[in-house]
Scaffold this active site. Sequence first.
Site, mmCIF file in Angstrom:
data_model
loop_
_atom_site.group_PDB
_atom_site.id
_atom_site.type_symbol
_atom_site.label_atom_id
_atom_site.label_comp_id
_atom_site.label_asym_id
_atom_site.label_seq_id
_atom_site.Cartn_x
_atom_site.Cartn_y
_atom_site.Cartn_z
ATOM 1 N N THR A 49 0.846 -1.202 0.000
ATOM 2 C CA THR A 49 0.000 0.000 0.000
ATOM 3 C C THR A 49 0.878 1.247 0.000
ATOM 4 O O THR A 49 1.955 1.244 0.608
ATOM 5 C CB THR A 49 -0.925 0.042 1.238
ATOM 6 O OG1 THR A 49 -0.138 0.309 2.387
ATOM 7 C CG2 THR A 49 -1.682 -1.254 1.430
ATOM 8 N N GLU A 50 0.390 2.315 -0.648
ATOM 9 C CA GLU A 50 1.181 3.555 -0.713
ATOM 10 C C GLU A 50 1.361 4.211 0.647
ATOM 11 O O GLU A 50 2.250 5.020 0.834
ATOM 12 C CB GLU A 50 0.538 4.589 -1.637
ATOM 13 C CG GLU A 50 0.465 4.197 -3.087
ATOM 14 C CD GLU A 50 -0.949 3.910 -3.518
ATOM 15 O OE1 GLU A 50 -1.514 4.711 -4.258
ATOM 16 O OE2 GLU A 50 -1.501 2.863 -3.094
ATOM 17 N N ASN A 51 0.458 3.900 1.590
ATOM 18 C CA ASN A 51 0.597 4.513 2.912
ATOM 19 C C ASN A 51 1.557 3.735 3.817
ATOM 20 O O ASN A 51 1.742 4.094 4.972
ATOM 21 C CB ASN A 51 -0.771 4.690 3.588
ATOM 22 C CG ASN A 51 -1.497 3.380 3.785
ATOM 23 O OD1 ASN A 51 -1.376 2.466 2.982
ATOM 24 N ND2 ASN A 51 -2.275 3.269 4.847
ATOM 25 N N GLY A 52 2.178 2.650 3.286
ATOM 26 C CA GLY A 52 3.287 2.047 4.007
ATOM 27 C C GLY A 52 3.109 0.678 4.626
ATOM 28 O O GLY A 52 3.603 0.429 5.720
ATOM 29 N N SER A 88 5.671 6.672 3.589
ATOM 30 C CA SER A 88 5.203 6.783 2.197
ATOM 31 C C SER A 88 6.357 6.948 1.210
ATOM 32 O O SER A 88 6.272 6.483 0.075
ATOM 33 C CB SER A 88 4.238 7.960 2.050
ATOM 34 O OG SER A 88 2.969 7.586 2.507
#
Length: 220
Positions: A49-52, A88
């Site tokens: 996921t892009e949020n980590g 991120s």
Amino acid sequence: MGMGKEERQLIAKRAAKEISSGMMVNLGIGIPTLVADFIHDSSGVMFHTENGILGMGPSPEQGKEDGNLSNAGGYPCSIVPGASFFDSATAFGMIRRGYLDITILGALEVSEKGDIANWIVPGKRVPGMGGAIDLAQKAKKVIVLMSHTTKGGSPKIVKECSLPLTVKEGAHLIITEMAVIEVKQDGLELIEVMHPYKVEDVIKNTGATLKVSDRVLVNK
């Protein structure tokens, strides 16, 4: 025409078949997030996921959500054994270096060359393009999941996109409630037709030329 829950799940389930054990995969907002529900925890697939998060699991049962765990769309998620967390900047570093095996994203339009428009409708407010542009350019395989037509019945698979592009020639595979279409160098090839549709229905609702595969699979 809008899609029901059953059709959205059908699309996600078909997309899950493209994922092999041990792959690193990013799921976009919308129908793509449902794909995680069709991957077995023991498959060794690591959702990014892009949020980590690397190692996102399926949606948690109601009442078992963890307030500290969400996917890039802000919805509750779970994690699988071996998952890791990072910021991120690291998440985008992984994307931009081309480490993702597959990215699965939604779209507003896809052209016959595989151009994808998925981040803005002119005149409408959006928070930004998110990771769409990086993901669509850098993943080894890009799969688009969307409804075959707009709510008004216009084709979303078109000769040329009219909306601002996310990426040129980025899509490899398109999966809708009607069909599975492969983007090839010489155009679009219809490889599967979803029940209860027929080849003719797919052609009629597609705004670009479709080559029908000799081995087209009509799902019952």
